[in-house]
Scaffold this motif. Sequence first.
Motif, PDB file in Angstrom:
ATOM      1  N   VAL A  66      61.413  94.577  41.849  1.00 21.76           N
ATOM      2  CA  VAL A  66      60.853  93.234  41.956  1.00 21.76           C
ATOM      3  C   VAL A  66      60.000  93.012  40.711  1.00 21.76           C
ATOM      4  N   ALA A  67      60.311  91.928  39.969  1.00 22.18           N
ATOM      5  CA  ALA A  67      59.604  91.660  38.704  1.00 22.18           C
ATOM      6  C   ALA A  67      58.636  90.499  38.893  1.00 22.18           C
ATOM      7  N   THR A  68      57.602  90.474  38.053  1.00 19.15           N
ATOM      8  CA  THR A  68      56.649  89.362  38.061  1.00 19.15           C
ATOM      9  C   THR A  68      57.371  88.046  37.804  1.00 19.15           C
ATOM     10  N   ASP A  69      56.852  86.959  38.414  1.00 21.44           N
ATOM     11  CA  ASP A  69      57.439  85.629  38.179  1.00 21.44           C
ATOM     12  C   ASP A  69      57.313  85.237  36.709  1.00 21.44           C
ATOM     13  N   VAL A  70      58.359  84.608  36.200  1.00 21.38           N
ATOM     14  CA  VAL A  70      58.384  84.157  34.809  1.00 21.38           C
ATOM     15  C   VAL A  70      58.600  82.652  34.801  1.00 21.38           C
ATOM     16  N   LYS A  71      57.864  81.941  33.927  1.00 24.49           N
ATOM     17  CA  LYS A  71      58.070  80.492  33.793  1.00 24.49           C
ATOM     18  C   LYS A  71      59.359  80.275  33.004  1.00 24.49           C
ATOM     19  N   GLN A  72      60.320  79.628  33.624  1.00 25.99           N
ATOM     20  CA  GLN A  72      61.597  79.433  32.938  1.00 25.99           C
ATOM     21  C   GLN A  72      61.707  78.042  32.317  1.00 25.99           C
ATOM     22  N   VAL A  73      61.360  77.014  33.077  1.00 26.21           N
ATOM     23  CA  VAL A  73      61.597  75.648  32.613  1.00 26.21           C
ATOM     24  C   VAL A  73      60.397  75.122  31.826  1.00 26.21           C
TER      25      VAL A  73
END
Lengths: 884, 111
Positions: free
Chosen positions: A668-675
């Motif tokens: 499980v990876a940290t949330d990443v801002k994609q947009v």
Amino acid sequence: MTAWRDLARGVGRLWHPAAADRDAIDEVAHFLDEAAAAYEARGLSPDAARRAARLDVAPTATVDALRAAGWEHVVVTAMRDVHVAARRLRAAPAFTLVVALTLAVGIGTTTAIFGAVNPILFAPLPYSDANRIASIVEGRADGGWNGGTFAFFRELVERSRTLETIAVARPWQPTLGGASGPERLEGQRVSASYFAVFGVAPAIGRTFTAADDRAGAPPVVMLSDGLWRRRFDADPAIAGRTVTLDDAIVAVAGVLPASFENVLAPAAEIWMPLQYDMTEGRAWGHHLRTVGRLQRGATARGAADEINAIGRVFVAGHPDAYGPTNFVVRRLQDEITRSVRPALLVVLAAAGVLLMIACVNVTNLLLARGVQRRAEFALRAALGASRGRLVQQLLTESLLLAAVGGAAGMVVAAGGVRALVALSPPELPRVHAIGVDIAAFAFGAALTTAIAISVAILPALQAAHSDPHRDLQRGWRRGGGEHHRTRGVLVVAEVALAIVLLVSSGLLLRSLERLFAIDAGFRGHGVLTMQVQLVGRRFSEPRVAYRFFEDALDAVRRVPGVTSAAFTSQLPLSGDRDEYGAHFDATVTQQAGSVSAFRYAVSPGYFETLGIPIRDGRPFDDHDRAGTPLVAVISESLARHRFGTESALGQTVRIGPLDAAPYTIVGVATDVKQVSLAIDDADAVYVPASAAAATIHGGGGQFGDTVMSLVVRGRDDAPAPAAAIRQAIWSVDKDQPVVRVARLADLVAASAAERRFALLVFEAFALAALVLAAAGIYGVLAGSVAERVREIGIRAALGASRGDILELVLRQAMTLAGAGVVVGLAAAIIATRAIAAMLFGISALDPFTYASAVALLSAVAAMASGVPAWRAVRVDPAATLRAE
Amino acid sequence: MAEPTTDVIQGTLDMLILKTVSLEPMHGFGIGRRIEQISRGVFKVNPGSLLTALQRLERGGWLDAEWRDTPNARRARVYMLTRRGRRRLDAETEHWTRRVSAIARLLKAEG
């Protein structure tokens, strides 16, 4: 009068004024002689006769009358007036400069901003009947948007009665071969009806036909005018010739006219038919832009009703491809300007505020000057100058001032337009249509000129009206109080407007700070990114493509200065947006379900290179390759949404088609801002690119990962050299284009481009407003001190200390500024509602911002009152009393 | 001169000048004096008005002007009627006559 002789005589007199004068004098002299002779003949003595004749003829007045007749006299007077006006303006350089600059800033910024906003928001798109062109998008139940599918496009073509023509398009980047080397082009795959929707006919050859658009039909392309000139030397016989595209031979159907502006993909230079077939899986992919031309008389609302009616039946019939969907129909112009509209409107409003400040300032300065010159006009009126003459003189002066200001404003406008285009956010549509708007310039210039004229002639009217005797007396003493109130009110207005702009730009600044303080989920600093796009038939086999990327990665890792490197199918905050359904099977505690998630196919080392922390489990390593069990890493938010407090590890997920192979979740990876930094949309599934390549067989299939982004971390947070990395990639295969080279930190900054754009404009406006307000305060105080020299001298003589006198001036300054601040704060509370949509993480009523704006303005007001205060303190009481 | 001299009736100065010049080419003073004489001193033309009117009529093309030397070393500006001036004179004369006779009839009318 027939004009010829009159015109010639007038021009002659303008050309040779001396000769004209001599003629007039000679004629009058001769008249005088004859008259005198007549008197003599009646018996008067020569002297008496001469006197009598002079009395009759009044030679000086008559010569003047002869000179003043004729149209050219108006020109002569006007020229003299301009000359005098120019001299007067030169004699007051500070006044002239401030007024001209104020006009320039007011007119120039309004013109520039309107010139930018008008073609984007208000002017119709450059198509015939542009208002009939509509965009159709699919609104999801969760508030997000989907692209259209080919299947629903076909359904609409079949059933819609409100749409005359419907077309779909998707981006396409083919590589054009040729003698001058391969070139990566921007293009679109379009349905055959695409150009018909825009009402564009080809300049050369033909457009696509339905036959071209059938799956398996011989490939043909359309070229843009620019590409045709650049790569084909504007060959007039290009239609029917063949070109090499992506290793294939393709015929050119035609060339589009230079005037065709493709707002859906402004950079596109080449078009090919979509050639989709309903038997293919991609007919159900939500990746198409749908546009249509409404029937004459049909409205977007009517079309939306019809399309939703068609859609309800269609969606119900295809539950596997469509969730609950609301089809939204907008005018194409509204659709393409949707993201930039709030920023542009806010900027336009700010320009309006600045123009208001400029108008107030000009009024103020001219009023001050009028008061100072009241004595002069009283004197001239007393000496016999007519009211008309005084008005004419002042009019000339104001027009000259307005002309200088207007010319400077044009310079500001031209520079401003250039700066706006340079600063514009990348999403800004129709950038090349931005230019200096003559209508806006005329509006700004007319407004300020009208103000200049109406304010400037006030003193002349008063001088002619009032009693010269009293005015002369008062004027010498520089009295006159009623104007102070007016000018005080104007300064208060100016300060208030400046506060509004200061608060707004302060709020935008703090929003941007908050935004960049957000944890994007990765460490972008020191990471270089670039995109590698595979070209060639052999890469349609995913395993071949993956082997290339693996080899390229090995080469890149050997480049000196590179500490780690990895590939990913999509890059955060780069505009990439690959979302797919993530399907979870039922477990003991959970029902089966699907969510939309970003899909990243990555190489081992991706999390390490980007610095994305792994919260649970493990990242990918070199053992996760073809042939080993399929594993996936999901984002923290997806794990929480799906599994709550349970561990996600060991669960399975399928991505894409419902029957796709299941992946076991290992991390499980940290949330990443994609947009965007501002959007929390963090559900993501990461899969090893190797495994993805191995599970797909032939034909590109669902995920043809032939376009991958390389991320490279350099040593000591210094990005590794891009040129060396590119060489390393080309050492594997020199024919592969490497594009979009950028530092990840720059991508992060660019993702907030619209807010940054609005902030920059606001900062510039707020600065200008501050300077104008300071000029206003200075002008009023300086005038007031000059007019109160006598009073101040007497106070000093009566024992007032320097401190007392200083207080006198500063109190006036602070009263003005204080009143302005109070009004301004009230106005700002209302006005900042307009920018609420642009704010992030901060209230429109943020007290710190308001306090800072007040502090800044107070400081500037104090500085502006410095010079007048100093002058007041330096008043010599003895000199003042002597002057009495 | 028993009767007081008066200014020229508003709007008739041009017509009077054209008529006078139509008799023979004349300079400014001569024109003024001739108007005064023929009207038997009823009209006295202000020199300033006369000279500006002459300038205007010349520029309008109703009069031509030329400089002639005089015995006492002055230049005299002599005016003469043009064809255009003649046409205007005829038109204005006719117009004026009609108005005058109309007024005369009104004044003679018995009530």
